[in-house]
Design a protein around this motif. Structure first.
Motif, PDB file in Angstrom:
ATOM      1  N   MET A  28       0.676  -1.220  -0.080  1.00  0.00           N
ATOM      2  CA  MET A  28      -0.084  -0.009  -0.133  1.00  0.00           C
ATOM      3  C   MET A  28       1.135   1.007   0.048  1.00  0.00           C
ATOM      4  O   MET A  28       1.989   1.320   0.673  1.00  0.00           O
ATOM      5  CB  MET A  28      -0.672   0.236   1.161  1.00  0.00           C
ATOM      6  N   ILE A  29       0.493   2.284  -0.743  1.00  0.00           N
ATOM      7  CA  ILE A  29       1.304   3.373  -0.740  1.00  0.00           C
ATOM      8  C   ILE A  29       0.352   4.477   0.036  1.00  0.00           C
ATOM      9  O   ILE A  29      -0.925   4.719  -0.414  1.00  0.00           O
ATOM     10  CB  ILE A  29       1.541   3.876  -2.228  1.00  0.00           C
ATOM     11  N   ARG A  30       0.870   5.220   0.710  1.00  0.00           N
ATOM     12  CA  ARG A  30       0.476   6.148   1.594  1.00  0.00           C
ATOM     13  C   ARG A  30       0.728   7.683   1.125  1.00  0.00           C
ATOM     14  O   ARG A  30       1.891   7.824   1.122  1.00  0.00           O
ATOM     15  CB  ARG A  30       0.465   5.940   3.150  1.00  0.00           C
ATOM     16  N   VAL A  31      -0.220   8.447   0.657  1.00  0.00           N
ATOM     17  CA  VAL A  31      -0.092   9.620   0.126  1.00  0.00           C
ATOM     18  C   VAL A  31      -0.619  10.721   1.101  1.00  0.00           C
ATOM     19  O   VAL A  31      -1.954  10.701   1.220  1.00  0.00           O
ATOM     20  CB  VAL A  31      -0.279   9.788  -1.544  1.00  0.00           C
ATOM     21  N   GLY A  32       0.020  11.807   1.108  1.00  0.00           N
ATOM     22  CA  GLY A  32      -0.293  12.979   2.123  1.00  0.00           C
ATOM     23  C   GLY A  32      -0.937  14.240   0.950  1.00  0.00           C
ATOM     24  O   GLY A  32      -0.306  13.997  -0.180  1.00  0.00           O
ATOM     25  N   ILE A  33      -1.610  15.058   1.570  1.00  0.00           N
ATOM     26  CA  ILE A  33      -1.882  16.444   0.833  1.00  0.00           C
ATOM     27  C   ILE A  33      -1.712  17.658   1.655  1.00  0.00           C
ATOM     28  O   ILE A  33      -1.850  17.603   2.873  1.00  0.00           O
ATOM     29  CB  ILE A  33      -3.246  16.281   0.361  1.00  0.00           C
ATOM     30  N   THR A  34      -0.983  18.588   1.024  1.00  0.00           N
ATOM     31  CA  THR A  34      -1.080  19.769   1.615  1.00  0.00           C
ATOM     32  C   THR A  34      -1.393  20.719   0.291  1.00  0.00           C
ATOM     33  O   THR A  34      -1.265  20.402  -0.809  1.00  0.00           O
ATOM     34  CB  THR A  34       0.308  20.189   2.035  1.00  0.00           C
ATOM     35  N   GLY A  35      -2.159  21.820   0.554  1.00  0.00           N
ATOM     36  CA  GLY A  35      -2.453  22.999  -0.498  1.00  0.00           C
ATOM     37  C   GLY A  35      -3.333  24.028  -0.142  1.00  0.00           C
ATOM     38  O   GLY A  35      -3.625  24.045   1.085  1.00  0.00           O
ATOM     39  N   HIS A  36      -3.503  24.899  -1.094  1.00  0.00           N
ATOM     40  CA  HIS A  36      -4.141  26.171  -1.024  1.00  0.00           C
ATOM     41  C   HIS A  36      -5.825  25.715  -0.561  1.00  0.00           C
ATOM     42  O   HIS A  36      -6.259  24.707  -1.161  1.00  0.00           O
ATOM     43  CB  HIS A  36      -4.184  26.986  -1.977  1.00  0.00           C
ATOM     44  N   SER A  37      -6.173  26.641   0.181  1.00  0.00           N
ATOM     45  CA  SER A  37      -7.674  26.438   0.483  1.00  0.00           C
ATOM     46  C   SER A  37      -8.396  27.353  -0.380  1.00  0.00           C
ATOM     47  O   SER A  37      -9.590  26.928  -0.601  1.00  0.00           O
ATOM     48  CB  SER A  37      -8.021  26.682   2.055  1.00  0.00           C
ATOM     49  N   SER A  38      -8.090  28.538  -0.497  1.00  0.00           N
ATOM     50  CA  SER A  38      -8.708  29.326  -1.500  1.00  0.00           C
ATOM     51  C   SER A  38      -8.388  29.355  -3.125  1.00  0.00           C
ATOM     52  O   SER A  38      -7.310  29.577  -3.399  1.00  0.00           O
ATOM     53  CB  SER A  38      -8.808  30.780  -1.048  1.00  0.00           C
ATOM     54  N   LEU A  39      -9.141  28.591  -3.616  1.00  0.00           N
ATOM     55  CA  LEU A  39      -9.124  28.567  -5.241  1.00  0.00           C
ATOM     56  C   LEU A  39     -10.360  28.813  -6.009  1.00  0.00           C
ATOM     57  O   LEU A  39     -11.325  28.584  -5.441  1.00  0.00           O
ATOM     58  CB  LEU A  39      -8.730  26.750  -5.563  1.00  0.00           C
ATOM     59  N   THR A  40      -9.987  29.211  -7.042  1.00  0.00           N
ATOM     60  CA  THR A  40     -11.215  29.580  -7.955  1.00  0.00           C
ATOM     61  C   THR A  40     -11.956  28.760  -8.370  1.00  0.00           C
ATOM     62  O   THR A  40     -11.414  27.359  -8.277  1.00  0.00           O
ATOM     63  CB  THR A  40     -10.880  30.544  -9.248  1.00  0.00           C
ATOM     64  N   PRO A  41     -13.175  28.739  -8.659  1.00  0.00           N
ATOM     65  CA  PRO A  41     -14.004  27.688  -8.993  1.00  0.00           C
ATOM     66  C   PRO A  41     -13.365  26.944 -10.341  1.00  0.00           C
ATOM     67  O   PRO A  41     -13.636  25.770 -10.313  1.00  0.00           O
ATOM     68  CB  PRO A  41     -15.570  28.307  -9.569  1.00  0.00           C
ATOM     69  N   ARG A  42     -12.944  27.795 -11.269  1.00  0.00           N
ATOM     70  CA  ARG A  42     -12.256  27.012 -12.194  1.00  0.00           C
ATOM     71  C   ARG A  42     -10.989  26.325 -12.112  1.00  0.00           C
ATOM     72  O   ARG A  42     -10.978  25.285 -12.507  1.00  0.00           O
ATOM     73  CB  ARG A  42     -11.986  27.808 -13.403  1.00  0.00           C
TER      74      ARG A  42
END
Length: 160
Positions: free
Chosen positions: A1-15
């Motif tokens: 099994m490969i475990r992958v995490g996420i980090t990223g911006h919370s405010s993104l335009t709808p597009r």
């Protein structure tokens, strides 16, 4: 099994949200054959798009909530149905040992994710963090640990 995490911006335009979800599916799909399992804090934006993309390609995910009050204090009323549905689909929900949400709780949740994954996906525009514990800081921490990082930022993507 490969475990992958996420980090990223919370405010993104709808597009951008649409483009990011599609890019995440493309990034994750090749790993499903190895038992893809995501780890997310389910924050608005990148984290929730990641959870959807993991499910879209047939993987599973777990949730790491930064604090006891996260849902009530940080999830906007209009976003509660989606948040609750995504929590329901999680295989596990881990709550960090903080009673209130804040920078320390977010940093601890990010560190927990980095401690438990094989790979990090970052929905990141490449800009430095605007405060301790932001996306740029999490990417830097992952790289310092030698954790592979894949940056997802489709051409034309924008933040709100």
């Amino acid at each position: 099994m490969i475990r992958v995490g996420i980090t990223g911006h919370s405010s993104l335009t709808p597009r951008t949200r649409e483009m990011v979800r599609a890019a995440l599916r493309t990034t994750l799909r090749p790993h499903v054959q190895h038992g893809l399992h995501g780890v997310t804090c389910l924050a608005r934006g990148a984290d929730q798009l990641f959870a959807h993309a993991v499910r879209d390609v047939g993987g599973s995910y777990e949730v790491v909530l930064p604090a006891d009050d996260y849902r009530d204090a940080k999830v906007k009323p209009d976003d509660l149905p989606e948040f609750d549905t995504l929590v329901e689909y999680a295989t596990t929900v881990h709550i960090m040992p903080f009673s209130t949400s804040g920078r320390a709780a977010y940093q601890a949740a990010s560190a927990h994710i980095l401690d438990t994954v094989d790979w990090l996906v970052a929905v990141w525009d490449g800009q430095p963090s605007d405060g301790a514990g932001g996306t740029g800081d999490t990417v830097a921490a992952a790289r310092e640990r030698g954790l592979p990082v894949t940056v997802v930022w489709p051409e034309g993507a924008a933040r709100d």
